[in-house]
Design an enzyme around this catalytic site. Structure first.
Site, PDB file in Angstrom:
ATOM      1  N   GLY A  12      41.420  50.911  30.066  1.00 48.52           N
ATOM      2  CA  GLY A  12      42.654  51.639  30.317  1.00 48.52           C
ATOM      3  C   GLY A  12      42.462  53.051  30.834  1.00 48.52           C
ATOM      4  O   GLY A  12      43.364  53.881  30.707  1.00 48.52           O
ATOM      5  N   ASN A  14      42.325  53.933  33.957  1.00 53.11           N
ATOM      6  CA  ASN A  14      43.307  54.106  35.044  1.00 53.11           C
ATOM      7  C   ASN A  14      44.712  54.200  34.480  1.00 53.11           C
ATOM      8  O   ASN A  14      45.512  55.026  34.937  1.00 53.11           O
ATOM      9  CB  ASN A  14      43.215  52.951  36.050  1.00 53.11           C
ATOM     10  N   LEU A  87      45.076  35.816  37.166  1.00 50.55           N
ATOM     11  CA  LEU A  87      45.769  35.655  38.439  1.00 50.55           C
ATOM     12  C   LEU A  87      47.281  35.806  38.234  1.00 50.55           C
ATOM     13  O   LEU A  87      47.831  35.279  37.277  1.00 50.55           O
ATOM     14  CB  LEU A  87      45.474  34.255  38.962  1.00 50.55           C
ATOM     15  N   ILE A  88      47.901  36.540  39.133  1.00 56.27           N
ATOM     16  CA  ILE A  88      49.362  36.702  39.039  1.00 56.27           C
ATOM     17  C   ILE A  88      50.020  35.446  39.621  1.00 56.27           C
ATOM     18  O   ILE A  88      49.712  35.047  40.742  1.00 56.27           O
ATOM     19  CB  ILE A  88      49.799  37.957  39.830  1.00 56.27           C
ATOM     20  N   HIS A 104      40.712  47.955  43.487  1.00 53.92           N
ATOM     21  CA  HIS A 104      39.423  47.262  43.406  1.00 53.92           C
ATOM     22  C   HIS A 104      38.304  48.298  43.559  1.00 53.92           C
ATOM     23  O   HIS A 104      38.380  49.152  44.447  1.00 53.92           O
ATOM     24  CB  HIS A 104      39.337  46.197  44.512  1.00 53.92           C
TER      25      HIS A 104
HETATM   26  C1  GRF Z   1      38.753  49.549  37.517  1.00 51.99           C
HETATM   27  O1  GRF Z   1      37.457  49.790  37.951  1.00 51.99           O
HETATM   28  C2  GRF Z   1      39.540  48.854  38.588  1.00 51.99           C
HETATM   29  O2  GRF Z   1      39.065  49.109  39.863  1.00 51.99           O
HETATM   30  C3  GRF Z   1      39.343  47.410  38.273  1.00 51.99           C
HETATM   31  O3  GRF Z   1      39.278  47.357  36.878  1.00 51.99           O
HETATM   32  C4  GRF Z   1      38.785  48.571  36.366  1.00 51.99           C
HETATM   33  C5  GRF Z   1      39.662  49.014  35.255  1.00 51.99           C
HETATM   34  O4  GRF Z   1      39.111  50.087  34.532  1.00 51.99           O
HETATM   35  N1  GRF Z   1      40.384  46.604  38.874  1.00 51.99           N
HETATM   36  P1  GRF Z   1      39.961  50.814  33.405  1.00 51.99           P
HETATM   37  O5  GRF Z   1      40.330  49.781  32.366  1.00 51.99           O
HETATM   38  O6  GRF Z   1      41.163  51.403  34.064  1.00 51.99           O
HETATM   39  O7  GRF Z   1      39.043  51.864  32.847  1.00 51.99           O
END
Ligand code: GRF
Length: 188
Positions: A12, A14, A87-88, A104
């Site tokens: 989490g 992000n 998958l959505i 990504h």
């Molecule tokens: C990120 O590296 C994103 O690119 C990928 O999953 C990861 C999530 O990381 N889709 P976090 O849980 O937000 O730390």
């Protein structure tokens, strides 16, 4: 008010960057976090910032319309995937056309696809002797990592970089750019 649903099942980081960015924002707010893993750290993140977190099962998202109905009832404008590995389903893509985005941790179309997540992505980058890598933010379509690209940002891969070193650089880019792109989509 525009409303975001963050779908996340991991650490989490992000989700945290996005939640912090929109705290106190005039027109945009994170309405909910949707998570499929009861042990995920993102649940703590949501709690820390008082964002409701909805734990879902495969049944909820694939076999029934529970998740879909929840998103509609919550008047969600943008679904933001941030480390969500399921998958959505088609029905959600149809209900939210161009309203589901993903991030990504590499420069798609390179190093994408089903098993490309976590450190495996960065290990592949090292093995391929890439000189640079980065992030891709893209719309979701039925082909998963192949939806229309919204933004790519790069960072160098240095000769002695480990997968963890690359992960660190890539995460920095993610936290900087994902909230900004979300904001620009919701204000355009
Ligand atoms: C990120 O590296 C994103 O690119 C990928 O999953 C990861 C999530 O990381 N889709 P976090 O849980 O937000 O730390």
């Amino acid at each position: 008010m525009k409303r975001i649903a963050i779908f996340a099942s991991g650490n989490g980081s992000n989700a945290k960057a996005i939640i912090q960015y929109f705290r106190g924002h005039q027109n945009i707010r994170v309405e909910t976090v949707v998570c499929n893993n009861p042990k995920a750290k993102v649940i703590e993140v949501a709690r820390e910032f008082n964002i409701p977190c909805r734990l879902i099962t495969k049944q909820d998202i694939y076999a029934t319309d529970d998740v879909l109905n929840f998103l509609k009832a919550s008047e969600i404008d943008l679904i933001v995937l941030a480390g969500f590995l399921w998958l959505i389903p088609e029905k959600m893509l149809k209900a939210f056309p161009d309203k589901i985005i993903n991030i990504h941790p590499a420069l798609l179309p390179k190093f994408g696809g089903r098993d490309m997540y976590g450190l495996r992505v960065h290990e592949s980058v090292i093995n391929a002797k890439e000189k640079e890598t980065g992030i891709t933010i893209h719309f979701l379509n039925e082909k998963y990592d192949e939806g229309k690209i919204i933004l790519q940002k790069t960072c160098p891969v240095d000769a002695n970089d480990s997968a963890e070193d690359i992960a660190h650089k890539v995460q920095k880019l993610e936290h900087e750019w994902y909230p900004k792109i979300i904001e620009s989509i919701l204000t355009s």
